[in-house]
Every structure is written in structure tokens, then in C-alpha cells.
Write a protein that holds these residues in place. Structure first.
Motif, PDB file in Angstrom:
ATOM      1  N   SER A 231       0.813  -1.211   0.000  1.00  0.00           N
ATOM      2  CA  SER A 231       0.000   0.000   0.000  1.00  0.00           C
ATOM      3  C   SER A 231       0.852   1.269   0.000  1.00  0.00           C
ATOM      4  CB  SER A 231      -0.925   0.004   1.215  1.00  0.00           C
ATOM      5  OG  SER A 231      -0.178   0.079   2.418  1.00  0.00           O
ATOM      6  N   ARG A 232       2.125   1.152   0.409  1.00  0.00           N
ATOM      7  CA  ARG A 232       2.992   2.329   0.463  1.00  0.00           C
ATOM      8  C   ARG A 232       3.929   2.430  -0.739  1.00  0.00           C
ATOM      9  NH1 ARG A 232       6.476   3.614   3.564  1.00  0.00           N
ATOM     10  NH2 ARG A 232       5.860   5.780   3.916  1.00  0.00           N
ATOM     11  N   GLU A 233       3.747   1.613  -1.737  1.00  0.00           N
ATOM     12  CA  GLU A 233       4.648   1.639  -2.894  1.00  0.00           C
ATOM     13  C   GLU A 233       4.630   2.978  -3.613  1.00  0.00           C
ATOM     14  OE1 GLU A 233       3.728  -1.573  -5.461  1.00  0.00           O
ATOM     15  OE2 GLU A 233       4.787  -3.077  -4.273  1.00  0.00           O
ATOM     16  N   VAL A 234       3.452   3.594  -3.691  1.00  0.00           N
ATOM     17  CA  VAL A 234       3.341   4.849  -4.446  1.00  0.00           C
ATOM     18  C   VAL A 234       3.490   6.074  -3.550  1.00  0.00           C
ATOM     19  CG1 VAL A 234       1.892   3.801  -6.222  1.00  0.00           C
ATOM     20  CG2 VAL A 234       0.826   4.792  -4.175  1.00  0.00           C
ATOM     21  N   VAL A 235       3.671   5.877  -2.249  1.00  0.00           N
ATOM     22  CA  VAL A 235       3.795   7.025  -1.339  1.00  0.00           C
ATOM     23  C   VAL A 235       5.224   7.542  -1.396  1.00  0.00           C
ATOM     24  CG1 VAL A 235       3.600   7.795   1.047  1.00  0.00           C
ATOM     25  CG2 VAL A 235       1.992   6.105   0.150  1.00  0.00           C
ATOM     26  N   PRO A 236       5.430   8.824  -1.737  1.00  0.00           N
ATOM     27  CA  PRO A 236       6.803   9.328  -1.902  1.00  0.00           C
ATOM     28  C   PRO A 236       7.472   9.749  -0.598  1.00  0.00           C
ATOM     29  CG  PRO A 236       5.231  11.043  -2.452  1.00  0.00           C
ATOM     30  CD  PRO A 236       4.419   9.827  -2.099  1.00  0.00           C
ATOM     31  N   PHE A 237       6.743   9.742   0.523  1.00  0.00           N
ATOM     32  CA  PHE A 237       7.293  10.251   1.784  1.00  0.00           C
ATOM     33  C   PHE A 237       7.656   9.105   2.708  1.00  0.00           C
ATOM     34  CE2 PHE A 237       3.920  13.317   0.486  1.00  0.00           C
ATOM     35  CZ  PHE A 237       4.768  14.331   0.051  1.00  0.00           C
ATOM     36  N   PRO A 238       8.630   9.311   3.586  1.00  0.00           N
ATOM     37  CA  PRO A 238       8.887   8.317   4.632  1.00  0.00           C
ATOM     38  C   PRO A 238       7.730   8.288   5.624  1.00  0.00           C
ATOM     39  CG  PRO A 238      10.264  10.253   4.954  1.00  0.00           C
ATOM     40  CD  PRO A 238       9.609  10.418   3.613  1.00  0.00           C
ATOM     41  N   ALA A 239       7.713   7.257   6.462  1.00  0.00           N
ATOM     42  CA  ALA A 239       6.588   7.062   7.376  1.00  0.00           C
ATOM     43  C   ALA A 239       6.428   8.232   8.332  1.00  0.00           C
ATOM     44  CB  ALA A 239       6.784   5.764   8.162  1.00  0.00           C
ATOM     45  N   LEU A 240       7.530   8.845   8.770  1.00  0.00           N
ATOM     46  CA  LEU A 240       7.439   9.961   9.716  1.00  0.00           C
ATOM     47  C   LEU A 240       6.722  11.154   9.088  1.00  0.00           C
ATOM     48  CD1 LEU A 240       8.115  11.394  12.355  1.00  0.00           C
ATOM     49  CD2 LEU A 240      10.371  11.942  11.401  1.00  0.00           C
ATOM     50  N   ILE A 241       7.139  11.546   7.886  1.00  0.00           N
ATOM     51  CA  ILE A 241       6.510  12.689   7.208  1.00  0.00           C
ATOM     52  C   ILE A 241       5.051  12.377   6.897  1.00  0.00           C
ATOM     53  CG2 ILE A 241       6.632  14.211   5.219  1.00  0.00           C
ATOM     54  CD1 ILE A 241       8.937  14.504   7.204  1.00  0.00           C
ATOM     55  N   GLU A 242       4.776  11.165   6.507  1.00  0.00           N
ATOM     56  CA  GLU A 242       3.400  10.764   6.211  1.00  0.00           C
ATOM     57  C   GLU A 242       2.519  10.876   7.459  1.00  0.00           C
ATOM     58  OE1 GLU A 242       0.974   6.852   4.493  1.00  0.00           O
ATOM     59  OE2 GLU A 242       3.089   6.710   5.096  1.00  0.00           O
ATOM     60  N   ALA A 243       3.033  10.408   8.595  1.00  0.00           N
ATOM     61  CA  ALA A 243       2.248  10.461   9.831  1.00  0.00           C
ATOM     62  C   ALA A 243       2.016  11.898  10.270  1.00  0.00           C
ATOM     63  CB  ALA A 243       2.971   9.677  10.927  1.00  0.00           C
ATOM     64  N   LEU A 244       3.061  12.723  10.227  1.00  0.00           N
ATOM     65  CA  LEU A 244       2.898  14.123  10.630  1.00  0.00           C
ATOM     66  C   LEU A 244       1.940  14.867   9.709  1.00  0.00           C
ATOM     67  CD1 LEU A 244       6.591  15.078  11.568  1.00  0.00           C
ATOM     68  CD2 LEU A 244       4.689  14.562  13.117  1.00  0.00           C
ATOM     69  N   LEU A 245       1.998  14.575   8.415  1.00  0.00           N
ATOM     70  CA  LEU A 245       1.099  15.217   7.464  1.00  0.00           C
ATOM     71  C   LEU A 245      -0.357  14.842   7.744  1.00  0.00           C
ATOM     72  CD1 LEU A 245       0.733  16.937   4.907  1.00  0.00           C
ATOM     73  CD2 LEU A 245       1.056  14.847   3.556  1.00  0.00           C
ATOM     74  N   MET A 246      -0.608  13.569   7.985  1.00  0.00           N
ATOM     75  CA  MET A 246      -1.973  13.131   8.243  1.00  0.00           C
ATOM     76  C   MET A 246      -2.480  13.617   9.604  1.00  0.00           C
ATOM     77  SD  MET A 246      -3.135  11.727   5.630  1.00  0.00           S
ATOM     78  CE  MET A 246      -4.653  11.188   6.401  1.00  0.00           C
ATOM     79  N   GLU A 247      -1.619  13.620  10.600  1.00  0.00           N
ATOM     80  CA  GLU A 247      -2.024  14.128  11.913  1.00  0.00           C
ATOM     81  C   GLU A 247      -2.368  15.614  11.832  1.00  0.00           C
ATOM     82  OE1 GLU A 247      -2.661  12.941  14.789  1.00  0.00           O
ATOM     83  OE2 GLU A 247      -2.035  10.858  14.612  1.00  0.00           O
ATOM     84  N   PHE A 248      -1.536  16.358  11.118  1.00  0.00           N
ATOM     85  CA  PHE A 248      -1.802  17.789  10.956  1.00  0.00           C
ATOM     86  C   PHE A 248      -3.123  18.015  10.226  1.00  0.00           C
ATOM     87  CE2 PHE A 248      -1.529  21.697   8.441  1.00  0.00           C
ATOM     88  CZ  PHE A 248      -1.246  22.615   9.431  1.00  0.00           C
ATOM     89  N   THR A 249      -3.390  17.234   9.195  1.00  0.00           N
ATOM     90  CA  THR A 249      -4.647  17.376   8.451  1.00  0.00           C
ATOM     91  C   THR A 249      -5.844  17.035   9.322  1.00  0.00           C
ATOM     92  OG1 THR A 249      -3.466  16.770   6.413  1.00  0.00           O
ATOM     93  CG2 THR A 249      -5.871  16.669   6.377  1.00  0.00           C
ATOM     94  N   PHE A 250      -5.731  15.966  10.109  1.00  0.00           N
ATOM     95  CA  PHE A 250      -6.839  15.575  10.974  1.00  0.00           C
ATOM     96  C   PHE A 250      -7.127  16.646  12.022  1.00  0.00           C
ATOM     97  CE2 PHE A 250      -8.713  13.471  14.642  1.00  0.00           C
ATOM     98  CZ  PHE A 250      -9.725  12.729  14.053  1.00  0.00           C
ATOM     99  N   GLU A 251      -6.071  17.210  12.620  1.00  0.00           N
ATOM    100  CA  GLU A 251      -6.272  18.259  13.623  1.00  0.00           C
ATOM    101  C   GLU A 251      -6.872  19.507  12.985  1.00  0.00           C
ATOM    102  OE1 GLU A 251      -6.023  17.990  16.794  1.00  0.00           O
ATOM    103  OE2 GLU A 251      -5.188  15.967  16.795  1.00  0.00           O
ATOM    104  N   ALA A 252      -6.487  19.806  11.745  1.00  0.00           N
ATOM    105  CA  ALA A 252      -7.053  20.971  11.049  1.00  0.00           C
ATOM    106  C   ALA A 252      -8.553  20.780  10.797  1.00  0.00           C
ATOM    107  CB  ALA A 252      -6.314  21.203   9.738  1.00  0.00           C
TER     108      ALA A 252
END
Length: 519
Positions: A344-365
Motif C-alpha cells: 500500500s505504500r509503494e506509491v507514497v513518496p514520503f517516509p513514514a514519519l513525514i506521512e504520519a505528521l502530514l496526516m495528523e496535521f490534516t486531521f487536527e485541522a
């Protein structure tokens, strides 16, 4: 009991001198001089009403009040009409006339300009009479206020539907209605150079510790600020550690919560202008309790409490565990699961840390946007926004489906924390834990959790250890921490209520199935 000592704050000399001047400046027995002084004080105040009239067609008098804060009908009927038509037969009979003819419940004599200004600001019409160096403050205050409604931030399935309002008098009556005992005491004060906000310290004499009451009162009196607009102003000024993300006082809208804490020996602080009252001291476990824990059977209350603690751990460490597993510890999960996540992460260009921070920031927004939007559209926008953005992010290759699930589960877990301030602290700490996990893996998560634990062990709320009664251990007080034992077994109060009133009920409260017999 340990208390953090507060230094007395230095006051502005000019404001101190002005305050002292108004406090000692006495009223004159010449009405025109008093009116001239009040007109200079209330210069450019178009809502201040000066109403001159004659008492018994002989003595000059004047009423001063703020338009909109006074009951005009009662002022006309019970004050102006009887004074204007009642003749004065002898000199010095004005005070007798005021006491006998004015049908107002509360009439107070004041003799300084400072006291007069305070009463006018509170909505009391001021009666000035020629030849007298005192004024009469009439209890005819009236303003618009919100009715008692169900609290929106602390909803329950079973329990009272009443909540505090913005009027401190209504809030004290809600507490008095539940505690019908003269041992319930209220100490009042005013805080704020300009707002003069009414503050009340509420406690039960004989249950609350005298040292705790004195400490709360001393910290409140040390506050020197322009204005108090909400109880958060008070909380931030008197808490033990202002730099801690964890709340050290409990803010509640529910009168039953306030009363239950009073019965345990805590102190309640009421602030005029806000429905949120403050309760001190508190512990981490009291912040995890809900009033509904005691309105259901003890087995149900205990199970729900365990569920909350488990979800608290999930809300704090689940994203950091996911990041650490993907970044450093892939061998910790089954091979089929890790292969599915990797696919599922083959097409994701970010490492897991950046991905998690991005999604957490979006959810909080999205969550913050849902709070700020009008109620009619806020919930719909939050749900639709989360679904649309999450699905679009997966299809665009910006994130993976497992990460969306982790963030969604974390968000749901954070909603189960009863106290909003504690939930926000957990949300805040989740970000540094995730960063540590991305840098050091499980070792970073352990370091972060140890730092949080050390901070909690050193944190105090008005001298009470934040992790009490587990740290330090008090075995006889564990009946209402991780479990909720039956009410008939919780005989003693928490230790900070004072050893002189340790027992809250008789020791023979255990139900007896043989009692009563068959009918």
C-alpha cells in the motif's frame, strides 16, 4: 501538604495611588458637589442616567444608574413614586423615609466614591440626597441572562441535565439547591482593575482542609490584572506549573460534578461571566473520571473506566508505534501484514514519519475547523471533509490506507477522554513522540514516555501529587482509581480533605439480601 509559594506582585504606583484616592474620597453633604464629581467620573458615558427629583417637593435628590442594568419599572414604582409624593415633616427625616417607604429588598448605605462606583457598575441605582454625606445603593439590578440548560461539553446518558450559566448568582443557587447545609461556605472577592469580576471560593466547612482554603484564597488575592474574562485567566494565574501541558485544575459546567468534588474536600472557584467553574486540587485519575461512572452499576463503571485508560494509551502512542515499526522494526509484525502495508505504500513518496505528521496535521485541522464552523454545518463538514480528503489522499498517492486507519483510530480514541484539556494535552504530546519514533524507533518512544512519566511524578496540583494515590501509593484510596468499587464500600474521603473528617458514610452500608423478606 506542600504548596508553591507565590510572590506578591508589584502594582503600578499610579494605579495604586488612584485606587487609594477613590477609596478614601468621601461623599460630600452638598448634592451639587457630588453630582459634579460623578459627572466628571462618567464623562463620555452616554448610558449613565442622572435623574434629579424632589423628595416630598422639598429636598433635592438624584438617582444615578446605568441604563440596561436596572429594573426601570420597579425603580419608578417602588422608589420614585413613594419618595416624590411623601411629605417631609421634620429635618433629618430623609433616612427614615427611605427605610420605611422604599419597598426594595436590599438597601445599602455607602459613603465613598469607590463604593458608589462599584455598586453602580453592578446595576444598583444610587440615591443621593441633599444634606447627607451618604448614598443609598438600591438592589434593583436586572439584566439579560441565559437560562439553565444542558451542558454541551459534558453530555451524559443518565444524570442531571442542568448546567452552570454565565451568572454567578445562578451558579451559587444551583450548588445550594444540592447542598442544603449551612456548612457550605462562600468567600467572595473582586479581581480585575477594570472588570471588577466577582469571584467566589466555595467549600464545605469541616471537610475541606483549612490549609487548602487559605492557599487558594492567597493565590487569588495575589492576582493583579486589568480584567478577568473567563475562568482560564484564573486557572493560568494560580496553577502550580504554568509550563505543563497537563491541566492542574478541573473545569466543569456540571453542578453535580462540582458538588461531588466539594463532598470530597476540594475547593470550587466560581467566576462571574463564564459557565465553567474551577475545581482544585485534581489528579490525573480524577480527570479521567466522568459523572456517569457513578450513575451506573459499579461493574459497568469499572469496565468503561478501563476502556478509557486503554484508549488513552492508544491516543498517545499509536502513531509513534506505527512509525517506529515501519522505520526500524519491521520484524515485530507478521510477514503477511508487513507485506500488505509495504504494497500500500509503494506509491507514497514520503517516509513514514513525514506521512504520519502530514496526516495528523490534516486531521487536527479538520477537527479545529469543525469546532469553529456553525453547529448546523460543523459536524457535516468534519465527517465529509475527513472522508473526502482521506480517500483523495490515498488515490493521489500522498498517503497509504493503513496510515489513514491509524490516524482515524487515534482521533476516535482521543474523543473518549472525558476532560477536554487533558485530551488536548494528549494530542499535543503525540507529535513529539511521533518525531522521536521516526528518529530512534522504539527507543525514542521509550525515552519520550519516560520523560512524560517523570514530569507527571513531579507535577502537583495545590500541593497534591498529580499521580496520587498510585504515586505515592495510598492503598486505602484505590477504591476509586482504576476501578469503581460499589458506593457502599467507599467509606473514606481522599486524604487531602483533612483527617478530621475522614469518613463520608456509615460502615454498615452493605446491602442485605435477607432484609425485608418476600411480599
Amino acid at each position: 501538604m506542600y504548596f508553591r509559594r507565590f510572590k506578591t506582585k508589584k502594582r503600578n504606583p499610579s494605579q495604586t495611588e488612584a485606587s487609594t484616592y477613590t477609596e478614601i474620597h468621601q461623599l460630600s453633604d452638598v448634592l451639587s458637589e457630588n453630582l459634579e464629581e460623578f459627572r466628571s467620573i462618567y464623562h463620555d458615558c452616554s448610558d449613565i442616567v442622572f435623574r434629579p427629583f424632589l423628595i416630598g417637593e422639598q429636598v433635592h435628590a438624584s438617582l444615578i444608574y446605568i441604563d440596561g442594568l436596572v429594573n426601570n419599572e420597579e425603580l419608578d414604582t417602588n422608589v420614585l413614586a413613594p419618595l416624590m409624593r411623601e411629605p417631609i415633616n421634620k429635618a433629618g427625616a430623609v433616612s427614615d423615609l427611605v427605610n420605611k417607604k422604599i419597598s426594595v429588598t436590599k438597601v445599602q448605605e455607602v459613603n465613598t466614591f469607590q463604593n458608589c462606583i462599584e455598586h453602580i457598575a453592578n446595576g444598583f441605582p444610587l440615591l443621593l440626597v441633599e444634606g447627607e454625606n451618604i448614598a443609598y445603593a438600591l438592589g434593583l439590578a436586572k439584566w439579560e441572562k441565559r437560562s439553565v440548560e444542558e451542558p454541551t461539553t459534558e453530555s451524559v446518558v443518565r444524570g442531571a441535565r442542568e448546567g452552570f450559566t454565565e451568572t454567578i448568582g445562578v451558579n451559587t443557587s444551583l450548588i445550594r439547591r444540592r447542598l442544603k447545609n449551612p456548612s457550605l461556605k462562600l468567600r467572595s472577592m473582586k479581581i480585575g482593575r477594570f472588570t471588577k469580576t466577582d469571584i467566589s471560593i466555595v467549600f464545605i466547612d469541616g471537610i475541606a482542609s483549612k490549609k487548602l482554603i487559605q492557599e487558594v484564597e492567597q493565590r487569588l488575592r495575589n492576582i493583579d490584572i486589568d480584567g478577568i474574562l473567563e475562568s482560564e485567566y484564573i486557572e493560568e494565574m494560580i496553577e502550580d506549573n504554568s509550563y505543563s501541558p497537563f491541566p492542574q485544575m478541573l473545569a466543569t459546567e456540571r453542578p453535580d460534578v462540582a458538588v461531588s468534588n466539594l463532598l470530597e474536600g476540594r475547593v470550587v472557584i466560581l467566576v462571574d461571566g463564564t459557565p465553567f467553574v474551577l475545581i482544585a486540587p485534581v489528579t490525573l485519575y480524577s480527570l479521567m473520571q466522568s459523572s456517569e461512572d457513578y450513575y451506573k452499576r459499579f461493574m459497568v463503571g469499572t469496565l468503561i473506566r478501563w476502556l478509557r485508560y486503554a484508549l488513552l494509551v492508544i491516543a498517545l502512542i499509536l502513531p509513534s508505534l506505527y512509525v517506529s515499526v515501519l522505520s526500524y522494526h519491521q520484524e515485530m509484525v507478521p510477514s503477511q501484514l508487513i507485506m500488505s502495508i509495504a504494497a500500500s505504500r509503494e506509491v507514497v513518496p514520503f517516509p513514514a514519519l513525514i506521512e504520519a505528521l502530514l496526516m495528523e496535521f490534516t486531521f487536527e485541522a479538520i477537527r479545529e475547523a469543525g469546532i469553529r464552523l456553525p453547529k448546523q454545518v460543523g459536524a457535516a463538514v468534519s465527517i465529509v471533509g475527513a472522508l473526502v480528503i482521506g480517500q483523495a489522499a490515498i488515490e493521489a498517492g500522498l498517503t497509504s490506507a493503513p496510515m489513514v486507519m491509524v490516524v482515524a483510530l487515534t482521533g476516535v480514541a482521543s474523543f473518549t477522554i472525558p476532560n477536554y484539556d487533558l485530551g488536548f494535552a494528549i494530542r499535543l504530546l503525540r507529535f513529539p513522540l511521533t518525531i522521536l519514533a521516526g528518529m530512534l524507533g522504539f527507543l525514542g518512544v521509550i525515552f519520550g514516555l519516560l520523560a512524560i512519566l517523570i514530569h507527571l511524578c513531579t507535577l502537583r496540583s495545590f500541593g497534591e501529587p498529580y499521580l496520587s494515590p498510585l504515586a505515592p501509593m495510598k492503598g486505602n484510596e484505590l477504591k476509586d482509581v482504576l476501578v469503581r468499587e460499589p458506593l457502599w464500600k467507599m467509606n473514606t474521603r481522599p486524604h487531602f480533605s483533612g483527617a478530621y473528617n475522614e469518613y463520608r458514610q456509615a460502615s454498615d452500608q452493605k446491602p442485605n439480601s435477607k432484609r425485608g423478606g418476600n411480599t
